[in-house]
Design a protein around this motif. Structure first.
Motif, PDB file in Angstrom:
ATOM      1  N   ALA A 191      39.048  38.344  38.804  1.00  0.00           N
ATOM      2  CA  ALA A 191      38.735  39.577  38.081  1.00  0.00           C
ATOM      3  C   ALA A 191      39.735  40.691  38.360  1.00  0.00           C
ATOM      4  O   ALA A 191      40.104  41.442  37.441  1.00  0.00           O
ATOM      5  N   VAL A 192      40.177  40.833  39.601  1.00  0.00           N
ATOM      6  CA  VAL A 192      41.083  41.942  39.935  1.00  0.00           C
ATOM      7  C   VAL A 192      42.432  41.803  39.233  1.00  0.00           C
ATOM      8  O   VAL A 192      42.916  42.776  38.627  1.00  0.00           O
ATOM      9  N   PRO A 193      43.080  40.632  39.264  1.00  0.00           N
ATOM     10  CA  PRO A 193      44.331  40.504  38.487  1.00  0.00           C
ATOM     11  C   PRO A 193      44.128  40.744  36.997  1.00  0.00           C
ATOM     12  O   PRO A 193      44.984  41.358  36.344  1.00  0.00           O
ATOM     13  N   ALA A 194      42.994  40.292  36.438  1.00  0.00           N
ATOM     14  CA  ALA A 194      42.716  40.536  35.020  1.00  0.00           C
ATOM     15  C   ALA A 194      42.567  42.025  34.752  1.00  0.00           C
ATOM     16  O   ALA A 194      43.055  42.546  33.737  1.00  0.00           O
ATOM     17  N   GLY A 195      41.901  42.725  35.658  1.00  0.00           N
ATOM     18  CA  GLY A 195      41.740  44.169  35.500  1.00  0.00           C
ATOM     19  C   GLY A 195      43.051  44.917  35.624  1.00  0.00           C
ATOM     20  O   GLY A 195      43.312  45.856  34.865  1.00  0.00           O
ATOM     21  N   ILE A 196      43.894  44.497  36.570  1.00  0.00           N
ATOM     22  CA  ILE A 196      45.199  45.128  36.733  1.00  0.00           C
ATOM     23  C   ILE A 196      46.051  44.906  35.490  1.00  0.00           C
ATOM     24  O   ILE A 196      46.755  45.816  35.031  1.00  0.00           O
ATOM     25  N   ALA A 197      45.983  43.699  34.939  1.00  0.00           N
ATOM     26  CA  ALA A 197      46.765  43.398  33.744  1.00  0.00           C
ATOM     27  C   ALA A 197      46.363  44.289  32.577  1.00  0.00           C
ATOM     28  O   ALA A 197      47.202  44.675  31.753  1.00  0.00           O
ATOM     29  N   GLN A 198      45.072  44.639  32.489  1.00  0.00           N
ATOM     30  CA  GLN A 198      44.609  45.474  31.381  1.00  0.00           C
ATOM     31  C   GLN A 198      44.764  46.961  31.661  1.00  0.00           C
ATOM     32  O   GLN A 198      45.204  47.720  30.792  1.00  0.00           O
ATOM     33  N   ALA A 199      44.408  47.407  32.863  1.00  0.00           N
ATOM     34  CA  ALA A 199      44.354  48.846  33.145  1.00  0.00           C
ATOM     35  C   ALA A 199      45.540  49.362  33.944  1.00  0.00           C
ATOM     36  O   ALA A 199      45.821  50.560  33.912  1.00  0.00           O
ATOM     37  N   GLY A 200      46.193  48.494  34.704  1.00  0.00           N
ATOM     38  CA  GLY A 200      47.341  48.915  35.485  1.00  0.00           C
ATOM     39  C   GLY A 200      47.002  49.979  36.512  1.00  0.00           C
ATOM     40  O   GLY A 200      45.979  49.914  37.206  1.00  0.00           O
ATOM     41  N   ALA A 201      47.850  51.019  36.580  1.00  0.00           N
ATOM     42  CA  ALA A 201      47.701  52.061  37.598  1.00  0.00           C
ATOM     43  C   ALA A 201      46.457  52.904  37.401  1.00  0.00           C
ATOM     44  O   ALA A 201      46.059  53.642  38.317  1.00  0.00           O
ATOM     45  N   ALA A 202      45.819  52.818  36.247  1.00  0.00           N
ATOM     46  CA  ALA A 202      44.598  53.605  36.015  1.00  0.00           C
ATOM     47  C   ALA A 202      43.511  53.262  37.019  1.00  0.00           C
ATOM     48  O   ALA A 202      42.654  54.099  37.328  1.00  0.00           O
ATOM     49  N   LEU A 203      43.537  52.049  37.555  1.00  0.00           N
ATOM     50  CA  LEU A 203      42.525  51.640  38.526  1.00  0.00           C
ATOM     51  C   LEU A 203      42.659  52.391  39.842  1.00  0.00           C
ATOM     52  O   LEU A 203      41.722  52.402  40.641  1.00  0.00           O
ATOM     53  N   LEU A 204      43.826  52.989  40.093  1.00  0.00           N
ATOM     54  CA  LEU A 204      44.042  53.721  41.335  1.00  0.00           C
ATOM     55  C   LEU A 204      43.712  55.206  41.211  1.00  0.00           C
ATOM     56  O   LEU A 204      43.786  55.942  42.191  1.00  0.00           O
ATOM     57  N   ASP A 205      43.351  55.634  40.006  1.00  0.00           N
ATOM     58  CA  ASP A 205      42.953  57.022  39.803  1.00  0.00           C
ATOM     59  C   ASP A 205      41.686  57.313  40.617  1.00  0.00           C
ATOM     60  O   ASP A 205      40.752  56.511  40.637  1.00  0.00           O
ATOM     61  N   ALA A 206      41.677  58.454  41.313  1.00  0.00           N
ATOM     62  CA  ALA A 206      40.555  58.775  42.201  1.00  0.00           C
ATOM     63  C   ALA A 206      39.230  58.816  41.449  1.00  0.00           C
ATOM     64  O   ALA A 206      38.203  58.330  41.944  1.00  0.00           O
ATOM     65  N   HIS A 207      39.220  59.381  40.236  1.00  0.00           N
ATOM     66  CA  HIS A 207      37.990  59.457  39.444  1.00  0.00           C
ATOM     67  C   HIS A 207      37.500  58.064  39.075  1.00  0.00           C
ATOM     68  O   HIS A 207      36.303  57.763  39.153  1.00  0.00           O
ATOM     69  N   VAL A 208      38.433  57.194  38.682  1.00  0.00           N
ATOM     70  CA  VAL A 208      38.062  55.829  38.278  1.00  0.00           C
ATOM     71  C   VAL A 208      37.560  55.040  39.486  1.00  0.00           C
ATOM     72  O   VAL A 208      36.571  54.300  39.399  1.00  0.00           O
ATOM     73  N   LEU A 209      38.229  55.207  40.638  1.00  0.00           N
ATOM     74  CA  LEU A 209      37.797  54.501  41.842  1.00  0.00           C
ATOM     75  C   LEU A 209      36.396  54.941  42.266  1.00  0.00           C
ATOM     76  O   LEU A 209      35.558  54.103  42.634  1.00  0.00           O
ATOM     77  N   LEU A 210      36.140  56.240  42.218  1.00  0.00           N
ATOM     78  CA  LEU A 210      34.811  56.745  42.572  1.00  0.00           C
ATOM     79  C   LEU A 210      33.764  56.187  41.623  1.00  0.00           C
ATOM     80  O   LEU A 210      32.678  55.750  42.047  1.00  0.00           O
ATOM     81  N   ALA A 211      34.087  56.180  40.331  1.00  0.00           N
ATOM     82  CA  ALA A 211      33.165  55.606  39.353  1.00  0.00           C
ATOM     83  C   ALA A 211      32.951  54.119  39.616  1.00  0.00           C
ATOM     84  O   ALA A 211      31.841  53.593  39.461  1.00  0.00           O
ATOM     85  N   GLY A 212      34.016  53.432  40.044  1.00  0.00           N
ATOM     86  CA  GLY A 212      33.891  52.013  40.363  1.00  0.00           C
ATOM     87  C   GLY A 212      32.926  51.759  41.509  1.00  0.00           C
ATOM     88  O   GLY A 212      32.145  50.802  41.483  1.00  0.00           O
ATOM     89  N   PHE A 213      32.958  52.636  42.527  1.00  0.00           N
ATOM     90  CA  PHE A 213      32.011  52.500  43.639  1.00  0.00           C
ATOM     91  C   PHE A 213      30.576  52.715  43.151  1.00  0.00           C
ATOM     92  O   PHE A 213      29.651  52.009  43.569  1.00  0.00           O
ATOM     93  N   VAL A 214      30.388  53.686  42.278  1.00  0.00           N
ATOM     94  CA  VAL A 214      29.052  53.934  41.724  1.00  0.00           C
ATOM     95  C   VAL A 214      28.565  52.702  40.961  1.00  0.00           C
ATOM     96  O   VAL A 214      27.418  52.262  41.116  1.00  0.00           O
ATOM     97  N   VAL A 215      29.451  52.131  40.133  1.00  0.00           N
ATOM     98  CA  VAL A 215      29.094  50.939  39.367  1.00  0.00           C
ATOM     99  C   VAL A 215      28.795  49.770  40.303  1.00  0.00           C
ATOM    100  O   VAL A 215      27.831  49.019  40.099  1.00  0.00           O
ATOM    101  N   ALA A 216      29.615  49.612  41.349  1.00  0.00           N
ATOM    102  CA  ALA A 216      29.404  48.507  42.295  1.00  0.00           C
ATOM    103  C   ALA A 216      28.040  48.624  42.969  1.00  0.00           C
ATOM    104  O   ALA A 216      27.341  47.622  43.171  1.00  0.00           O
ATOM    105  N   ILE A 217      27.633  49.851  43.322  1.00  0.00           N
ATOM    106  CA  ILE A 217      26.340  50.047  43.988  1.00  0.00           C
ATOM    107  C   ILE A 217      25.183  49.829  43.011  1.00  0.00           C
ATOM    108  O   ILE A 217      24.242  49.094  43.307  1.00  0.00           O
TER     109      ILE A 217
END
Length: 295
Positions: A191-217
């Motif tokens: 999943a992570v390589p697939a996500g990187i291929a689609q979103a690239g550096a956007a996954l490292l954005d602080a807002h996106v990462l915080l939202a990712g933690f919320v989604v994970a929980i």
């Protein structure tokens, strides 16, 4: 005096299971709001990858030792887990949440029918098929239904069926907590390589990462903890019936968070799928274990 302990033993697991579905559907609706930034594959990568990191921190899986047979079933479980989530989020990008969940429910319904010996099996299949037709008919919701989205939802249904089958085999050989943790770690490798291929550096954005933690929980840690609590304390058939309400809960969450509206025909179609799921659950042998929600 009324037996409060007996009431609590019934209400507690029911409330936990309903809360788990609400958490999952709310978290998924929130994840969908970020598809424009990270894409469905990107949000899948964050959900699975961050969930795996959380479990690694808590469970320290490097202490565990698996033999070759155990490793194979864990890898198989993880691969199916990744494919199921990637295909479901891809469907979610093109379909209303309630519709995507209802179509995905064909997976566990198919497994239930395959293992059941009830003479009503064909009735449940026909009812579910009628429901799916009602869900995807052009104009059922006032706008065209994306056929690619339907294809992804059907793919997710297939992988949910495989998830149930592979998961049951895995639990026979590996402790449950190890399966979840190691399965998520394996799924992350896809999943992570697939996500990187689609979103690239956007996954490292602080807002996106915080939202990712919320989604994970909300989509993994909290709902599955509540589900495990309910599963151990609820009769199998009751568990299966309550879980079948998830498409309706998903539609309500999507309406509240995303403003997604379903047409009358789609609600009828969803009702057919829910009724078919309940019917298949009631016709199963009472010794059958309940199927967990998709991760």
């Amino acid at each position: 005096m009324p037996d409060r302990s007996g009431t609590a033993s019934v209400v507690g697991p029911f409330a936990a299971l309903v809360l788990s579905m609400i958490s999952l559907c709310v978290g998924t609706s929130f994840a969908k709001t970020l598809f424009g930034v990270a894409g469905p594959a990107g949000m899948t990568a964050l959900r699975i990858g961050l969930s795996a990191l959380l479990l690694i921190a808590v469970q320290r899986p490097w202490r565990w030792r698996l033999d070759a047979g155990q490793a194979r079933v864990v890898i198989g479980y993880g691969v199916v887990l990744a494919c199921m989530n990637l295909s479901f989020y891809a469907a979610l990008a093109r379909l209303p949440l309630g519709v995507a969940i209802a179509i995905e429910f064909l997976g566990p319904l198919g497994v239930a029918v395959a293992y059941s010996r009830s003479r009503f099996d064909l009735v449940w299949v026909a009812l579910a098929a009628a429901g799916i037709v009602a869900l995807v008919l052009p104009g059922a919701s006032g706008h065209p239904v994306d056929p690619v989205g339907v294809g992804f939802a059907l793919t997710a249904a297939l992988f949910w069926a495989l998830y149930i089958i592979v998961g049951k085999r895995a639990t026979a050989r590996v402790p449950e907590r190890q399966i979840v943790c190691l399965g998520l770690c394996t799924a992350s490798l896809i999943a992570v390589p697939a996500g990187i291929a689609q979103a690239g550096a956007a996954l490292l954005d602080a807002h996106v990462l915080l939202a990712g933690f919320v989604v994970a929980i909300f989509c993994s840690a909290l709902p599955y903890s509540l589900e495990m609590f309910a599963m151990k304390r609820m009769p199998n058939q009751v568990f299966g019936i309550v879980v079948s309400l998830e498409p309706a809960i998903g539609a309500a969450a999507a309406f509240a968070i995303l403003g997604e509206r379903l047409g009358g025909l789609q609600w009828i179609g969803m009702g057919c799928v829910v009724a078919a799921t309940i019917g298949s659950v009631l016709s199963r042998p009472r010794t059958d274990p309940p199927e967990a929600m998709p991760a």
